[in-house]
Design a protein around this motif. Structure first.
Motif, PDB file in Angstrom:
ATOM      1  N   VAL A 182       7.578  19.758  -9.521  1.00 54.14           N
ATOM      2  CA  VAL A 182       7.603  21.185  -9.245  1.00 54.14           C
ATOM      3  C   VAL A 182       6.526  21.903  -9.208  1.00 54.14           C
ATOM      4  O   VAL A 182       6.489  22.914  -9.565  1.00 54.14           O
ATOM      5  N   GLY A 183       5.138  21.131  -9.011  1.00 55.34           N
ATOM      6  CA  GLY A 183       3.915  21.822  -8.956  1.00 55.34           C
ATOM      7  C   GLY A 183       3.754  22.487  -7.692  1.00 55.34           C
ATOM      8  O   GLY A 183       2.656  23.099  -7.461  1.00 55.34           O
ATOM      9  N   SER A 184       4.777  22.611  -6.799  1.00 54.28           N
ATOM     10  CA  SER A 184       4.382  23.391  -5.432  1.00 54.28           C
ATOM     11  C   SER A 184       5.959  23.643  -4.988  1.00 54.28           C
ATOM     12  O   SER A 184       7.007  23.485  -5.609  1.00 54.28           O
ATOM     13  N   ASP A 185       5.805  24.526  -3.984  1.00 51.00           N
ATOM     14  CA  ASP A 185       7.131  24.751  -3.239  1.00 51.00           C
ATOM     15  C   ASP A 185       7.536  23.653  -2.311  1.00 51.00           C
ATOM     16  O   ASP A 185       8.615  23.760  -1.741  1.00 51.00           O
ATOM     17  N   HIS A 186       6.677  22.715  -2.145  1.00 47.27           N
ATOM     18  CA  HIS A 186       6.797  21.600  -1.343  1.00 47.27           C
ATOM     19  C   HIS A 186       7.091  20.365  -2.371  1.00 47.27           C
ATOM     20  O   HIS A 186       6.838  20.440  -3.438  1.00 47.27           O
ATOM     21  N   LEU A 187       7.492  19.314  -1.848  1.00 49.86           N
ATOM     22  CA  LEU A 187       7.697  18.026  -2.528  1.00 49.86           C
ATOM     23  C   LEU A 187       6.726  16.926  -2.014  1.00 49.86           C
ATOM     24  O   LEU A 187       6.715  16.723  -0.803  1.00 49.86           O
ATOM     25  N   PRO A 188       6.340  16.110  -2.856  1.00 54.10           N
ATOM     26  CA  PRO A 188       5.573  14.909  -2.412  1.00 54.10           C
ATOM     27  C   PRO A 188       6.563  13.773  -1.431  1.00 54.10           C
ATOM     28  O   PRO A 188       7.481  13.631  -2.074  1.00 54.10           O
ATOM     29  N   MET A 242       0.997  -1.144   0.104  1.00 47.61           N
ATOM     30  CA  MET A 242       0.160   0.026  -0.074  1.00 47.61           C
ATOM     31  C   MET A 242       0.872   1.130   0.014  1.00 47.61           C
ATOM     32  O   MET A 242       1.779   1.466   0.931  1.00 47.61           O
ATOM     33  N   LYS A 243       0.824   2.230  -0.860  1.00 48.29           N
ATOM     34  CA  LYS A 243       1.383   3.461  -1.075  1.00 48.29           C
ATOM     35  C   LYS A 243       0.802   4.631  -0.656  1.00 48.29           C
ATOM     36  O   LYS A 243      -0.454   4.861  -1.033  1.00 48.29           O
ATOM     37  N   LEU A 244       1.103   5.248   0.275  1.00 48.70           N
ATOM     38  CA  LEU A 244       0.728   6.730   0.632  1.00 48.70           C
ATOM     39  C   LEU A 244       1.410   7.903   0.106  1.00 48.70           C
ATOM     40  O   LEU A 244       2.585   7.891   0.100  1.00 48.70           O
ATOM     41  N   VAL A 245       0.724   9.124   0.001  1.00 49.40           N
ATOM     42  CA  VAL A 245       1.773  10.037  -0.365  1.00 49.40           C
ATOM     43  C   VAL A 245       1.078  11.468   0.310  1.00 49.40           C
ATOM     44  O   VAL A 245      -0.275  11.722   0.558  1.00 49.40           O
ATOM     45  N   THR A 246       1.978  12.281   0.647  1.00 52.86           N
ATOM     46  CA  THR A 246       1.443  13.469   1.127  1.00 52.86           C
ATOM     47  C   THR A 246       1.981  14.720   0.364  1.00 52.86           C
ATOM     48  O   THR A 246       3.333  14.472   0.174  1.00 52.86           O
ATOM     49  N   TYR A 247       1.263  15.808   0.266  1.00 52.83           N
ATOM     50  CA  TYR A 247       1.794  16.838  -0.863  1.00 52.83           C
ATOM     51  C   TYR A 247       1.054  18.131  -0.293  1.00 52.83           C
ATOM     52  O   TYR A 247      -0.302  18.335  -0.324  1.00 52.83           O
ATOM     53  N   ASN A 248       1.611  19.125   0.093  1.00 49.55           N
ATOM     54  CA  ASN A 248       1.061  20.499   0.324  1.00 49.55           C
ATOM     55  C   ASN A 248       1.315  21.133  -1.184  1.00 49.55           C
ATOM     56  O   ASN A 248       2.496  21.252  -1.835  1.00 49.55           O
ATOM     57  N   VAL A 249       0.310  21.347  -1.767  1.00 48.86           N
ATOM     58  CA  VAL A 249       0.352  21.794  -3.293  1.00 48.86           C
ATOM     59  C   VAL A 249       0.209  23.466  -3.381  1.00 48.86           C
ATOM     60  O   VAL A 249       0.066  23.690  -4.347  1.00 48.86           O
ATOM     61  N   GLN A 250       0.467  24.019  -2.277  1.00 48.59           N
ATOM     62  CA  GLN A 250       0.259  25.615  -2.154  1.00 48.59           C
ATOM     63  C   GLN A 250      -0.342  26.239  -3.549  1.00 48.59           C
ATOM     64  O   GLN A 250      -0.204  26.861  -4.295  1.00 48.59           O
ATOM     65  N   TYR A 251      -1.877  25.788  -3.347  1.00 50.65           N
ATOM     66  CA  TYR A 251      -2.840  26.367  -4.023  1.00 50.65           C
ATOM     67  C   TYR A 251      -2.613  26.270  -5.562  1.00 50.65           C
ATOM     68  O   TYR A 251      -3.162  27.144  -6.286  1.00 50.65           O
ATOM     69  N   GLY A 252      -1.666  25.230  -6.021  1.00 54.52           N
ATOM     70  CA  GLY A 252      -1.746  24.880  -7.451  1.00 54.52           C
ATOM     71  C   GLY A 252      -0.398  25.671  -7.940  1.00 54.52           C
ATOM     72  O   GLY A 252      -0.277  25.612  -9.215  1.00 54.52           O
ATOM     73  N   ILE A 253       0.437  26.618  -7.230  1.00 57.51           N
ATOM     74  CA  ILE A 253       1.316  27.246  -7.850  1.00 57.51           C
ATOM     75  C   ILE A 253       2.696  26.902  -7.633  1.00 57.51           C
ATOM     76  O   ILE A 253       3.191  26.373  -6.706  1.00 57.51           O
ATOM     77  N   GLY A 254       3.232  26.523  -8.775  1.00 57.73           N
ATOM     78  CA  GLY A 254       4.557  25.651  -8.717  1.00 57.73           C
ATOM     79  C   GLY A 254       6.080  26.604  -8.556  1.00 57.73           C
ATOM     80  O   GLY A 254       5.666  27.895  -8.545  1.00 57.73           O
ATOM     81  N   LEU A 255       7.018  25.951  -8.689  1.00 59.39           N
ATOM     82  CA  LEU A 255       8.225  26.947  -8.652  1.00 59.39           C
ATOM     83  C   LEU A 255       8.572  27.922  -9.661  1.00 59.39           C
ATOM     84  O   LEU A 255       9.159  28.698  -9.605  1.00 59.39           O
ATOM     85  N   ASP A 256       7.785  27.549 -10.461  1.00 59.35           N
ATOM     86  CA  ASP A 256       7.822  28.502 -11.780  1.00 59.35           C
ATOM     87  C   ASP A 256       6.772  29.642 -11.717  1.00 59.35           C
ATOM     88  O   ASP A 256       6.566  30.562 -12.884  1.00 59.35           O
ATOM     89  N   GLY A 257       5.987  29.600 -10.613  1.00 65.33           N
ATOM     90  CA  GLY A 257       5.032  30.705 -10.449  1.00 65.33           C
ATOM     91  C   GLY A 257       3.688  30.487 -11.268  1.00 65.33           C
ATOM     92  O   GLY A 257       2.698  31.355 -11.029  1.00 65.33           O
ATOM     93  N   GLN A 258       3.298  29.477 -11.829  1.00 66.86           N
ATOM     94  CA  GLN A 258       2.340  29.060 -12.744  1.00 66.86           C
ATOM     95  C   GLN A 258       1.487  28.157 -12.071  1.00 66.86           C
ATOM     96  O   GLN A 258       1.929  27.313 -11.366  1.00 66.86           O
ATOM     97  N   TYR A 259       0.212  28.268 -12.432  1.00 66.15           N
ATOM     98  CA  TYR A 259      -0.826  27.386 -11.788  1.00 66.15           C
ATOM     99  C   TYR A 259      -1.092  26.048 -12.557  1.00 66.15           C
ATOM    100  O   TYR A 259      -1.144  26.179 -13.778  1.00 66.15           O
TER     101      TYR A 259
END
Length: 289
Positions: A277-283, A1-18
């Motif tokens: 790269v979809g957030s300032d956090h990593l999964p 069983m695989k689990l993942v946690t990810y703070n998605v920073q309202y969808g804004i990635g490291l490039d500033g794009q949603y």
């Protein structure tokens, strides 16, 4: 069983794009997904409904969402109907198998000055898994104050450890002809804790290692999956400063997976997706078996 946690920073990635696609592509395939900073009508991402968009991108997952607050950002009368648009921010849990019961735990907070503070929460979901019924928590703690984080962890730890005594979100449903749900000891708490390993608030949740025998495995503390699996150092970095992404000194481990002591022997592997790269956090991923 695989689990993942990810703070998605309202969808804004490291490039500033949603991009919701980058978020969902990074977590697809997990059996249980915990997301933080999921928003609706957030001015910082163009007012997108992330709950709906994530659901559309992951249609084969059951999902619950817990908004920690609703702020009025526009009210009007439209054809005689009162309509209010609210900015919402909260956590999600998604699961390949049905979610039997959920509740949103609002964590202690204090009024702030000079720096924004908002209501934090931990979304609890009761899920039947190959390892039996397990409670999963998608958690987001305060980012400004270790004192406030400590009070939040004290509150959350009591809910995690006293679930059977308190009855969780619902109990006694035989009165209305429904089967009583189990009250499992097993839990997994995942999310953005905004703390460093070994800090006082970390110790409040996971305990402190003994100089001779290491970290004790006891029923009254949660188990840090990374420590249990001897994962350390740069392999655990889960936050990159979007203002200084190349500055390694600004990279931190602030996202964690904790389990009940009863699940410690089921922990098999933990890793961080360094390519996301979809957030300032990593999964952060964990495998149980």
């Amino acid at each position: 069983m695989k689990l993942v946690t990810y703070n998605v920073q309202y969808g804004i990635g490291l490039d500033g794009q949603y991009s919701v696609e980058r978020i969902t592509d990074a977590v697809r395939g997990a059996d249980v997904i915990a997301l933080q900073e999921v928003t609706r009508n957030n001015p910082r991402n163009g007012g997108r409904d992330m709950v709906a968009e994530i659901g559309e991108a992951l249609p084969d997952y059951f999902a619950v969402y817990g908004s920690n607050f609703e702020a009025n950002i526009g009210s009007r009368i439209d054809n005689g109907r009162a309509i209010t648009t609210t900015f919402q921010l909260g956590n999600m849990v998604l699961s390949k198998t049905p979610i039997h019961l959920s509740r949103n735990l609002l964590l202690p907070r204090s009024r702030s000055f000079e720096m924004m503070n908002f209501q934090r929460g931990a979304l609890e979901a009761l899920i039947e898994t190959p390892l039996g019924f397990i409670r999963f928590y998608s958690i987001h703690l305060d980012h400004r104050s270790p004192v406030e984080r400590a009070s939040q962890i004290q509150f959350l730890r009591q809910r995690m450890l006293n679930y059977a005594l308190e009855g969780g979100a619902l109990s006694g449903v035989a009165e209305i002809g429904l089967p009583e749900l189990p009250h499992p000891e097993a839990f997994v708490g995942m999310g953005d804790f905004n703390m460093l390993a070994g800090s006082p608030e970390y110790v409040e949740l996971a305990g402190r290692p003994d100089h001779e025998f290491g970290m004790p495995l006891t029923a009254d503390f949660a188990v840090d999956a990374a420590m249990r699996l001897n994962v350390a150092g740069d392999d655990l970095v889960s936050w990159v400063d979007p203002k200084q992404p190349a500055n390694a000194s600004r990279h931190k481990r602030i996202d964690y997976v904790f389990t009940s002591a009863s699940l410690a022997k089921s922990l098999k592997r933990l890793w961080v997706d360094r390519q996301a790269v979809g957030s300032d956090h990593l999964p952060v991923w964990v495998e149980l078996g």
